[in-house]
Enzyme design. Structure first.
Site, mmCIF file in Angstrom:
data_model
loop_
_atom_site.group_PDB
_atom_site.id
_atom_site.type_symbol
_atom_site.label_atom_id
_atom_site.label_comp_id
_atom_site.label_asym_id
_atom_site.label_seq_id
_atom_site.Cartn_x
_atom_site.Cartn_y
_atom_site.Cartn_z
ATOM 1 N N GLU A 49 0.877 -1.186 0.000
ATOM 2 C CA GLU A 49 0.000 0.000 0.000
ATOM 3 C C GLU A 49 0.910 1.231 0.000
ATOM 4 O OE1 GLU A 49 -2.131 0.733 3.682
ATOM 5 O OE2 GLU A 49 -3.714 1.861 2.667
ATOM 6 N N ASP B 41 -12.273 -1.444 2.230
ATOM 7 C CA ASP B 41 -11.258 -1.100 3.230
ATOM 8 C C ASP B 41 -11.891 -0.438 4.466
ATOM 9 O OD1 ASP B 41 -8.741 -1.006 4.347
ATOM 10 O OD2 ASP B 41 -7.916 0.505 2.992
ATOM 11 N N ASP B 42 -12.135 0.884 4.394
ATOM 12 C CA ASP B 42 -12.709 1.631 5.524
ATOM 13 C C ASP B 42 -13.806 2.540 4.970
ATOM 14 O OD1 ASP B 42 -10.635 0.887 7.653
ATOM 15 O OD2 ASP B 42 -9.396 1.628 6.015
#
Ligand code: ADE
Ligand code: ZN
Length: 365
Positions: free
Chosen positions: A223, A301-302
């Site tokens: 990432e 993800d979030d």
């Protein structure tokens, strides 16, 4: 909603999510609700009462917090808000509400059929909240979701690179000795937080222990870190999957290595753009990975932080890359194959993919 002619296919397509952090689904409005219920002050008080920091105006209301979430400058800027929000999560009922609200929304809005959800155990135990509160709340919600929507969901702890290796090791030992893995309440092990100055070799003893106990293994890699970080994580930890993994695209040799090993990447392109890893979604390596035969799934993800829930992620990818129905079928099938569920459940999920694609083809689209 995207403007592509494929939009009806994209909404009908069954979805499988392997990279969503339970805490990353905590919306500003639920955060304020739980803070009021649990008597937690917002904004959080300053760590030093003698020289207090000025209160962060982002915490004035759910609207100001949502606005702040639109301008993260980096992963560490996001993680600051993400970890602060943990403090409102205290009881099993809080984790149940959080889980139910995300999974029911994703079932309705994206046809989510199977979810492998992460949580950060050390972010809770370090505040005195036991892991069993997260696990019990999650499982109670997952049972309701299964009954109401037929959606299956499992839970995987992600150790935090922000804590020491010793802390991570003792956390894993506690989860093993508490019987969470033996009883099937937890299914895998992940690793998240920043990659900067945290080389994979540091965490090898933890993954060796997980391997010894037959626990599925994945880790956030590539990432922030370079392609070499992804390769080292796969080799050192014996990973079946890599979370993000997008920087692997920078080295053809690492791309070939991932294809050869059949490692699945759990890509989160909307998150990558929100955290300034890429200037636009079109620059993420979705097309490159498809063309090279790298297996990947698409994930949120979030989502409460990045404004991209699962259906939005699919639409954003279609708008940026204009994929064909056949390419979407490949993504869906690879996501099923890379899931940590029984062969029987995989067969059911693959059937669902086939039905939706057959329906689409028969309509002549
Ligand atoms: N924890 C939650 N979201 C994360 C992300 N995108 N990268 C690393 N750690 C995380
Ligand atoms: Zn993540």
């Amino acid at each position: 909603m995207c403007k592509s002619p494929l939009h009806p296919l994209l909404t009908a397509l069954p979805k499988y999510e392997h990279h969503v952090h339970l805490e990353g689904t905590l919306s500003p409005s639920l955060l304020f609700t739980l803070a009021a219920k649990n008597n937690i002050s917002l904004p959080p008080s300053s760590p030093s009462p003698s020289s207090p920091d000025p209160p962060d105006p982002a915490f004035l209301s759910p609207a100001t917090l949502s606005a702040r979430y639109t301008s993260f400058s980096s992963l560490s800027d996001f993680l600051h808000y993400y970890y602060l929000a943990f403090r409102v999560l205290l009881t099993p009922a809080d984790f149940e509400s959080l889980t139910y609200s995300y999974l029911s929304h994703a079932a309705r809005s994206a046809n989510l059929r199977h979810a492998e959800v992460f949580f950060d155990p050390q972010g809770h135990t370090s505040r005195g909240v036991p892991i069993s509160h997260v696990v019990d709340g999650f499982l109670a919600a997952a049972a309701r979701i299964k009954a109401e929507f037929g959606l299956t969901a499992t839970l995987t702890p992600c150790l935090l690179r922000d804590f020491s290796v010793e802390d991570g090791l003792s956390c894993l030992k506690e989860m093993i000795s508490s019987g969470f893995y033996r009883d099937g309440k937890l299914i895998g092990l992940g690793l998240c937080g920043t990659e900067i100055s945290k080389p994979p070799a540091m965490w090898k003893p933890i993954f060796d222990l997980a391997k010894h106990h037959g626990i599925h293994r994945t880790a956030h890699a590539g990432e922030e870190g370079p392609a070499a970080y992804v390769r080292a994580a796969v080799e050192e930890f014996g990973l079946e999957r890599v979370d993000h993994g997008v920087r692997a695209a920078e080295e053809e040799e690492v791309v070939g290595f991932l294809v050869e090993r059949g490692v699945m990447l759990t890509m989160c392109p909307v998150s990558n753009v929100a955290l300034k890893g890429f200037a636009s979604l079109g620059e993420t390596p979705v097309r490159r990975f498809l063309d090279r035969g790298v297996r990947f799934s698409l994930n949120s993800d979030d989502p409460a932080y990045f404004g991209g829930y699962l259906q939005d992620v699919y639409c954003a990818v279609e708008e940026a890359f204009g994929l064909s129905a056949g390419e979407w079928e490949t993504i869906a099938r690879n996501a099923v194959e890379g899931s940590w569920c029984s062969q029987e459940r995989k067969a059911e999920l693959l059937d669902e993919v086939e039905k939706v694609l057959r329906g689409w083809t028969e309509k002549g689209e």
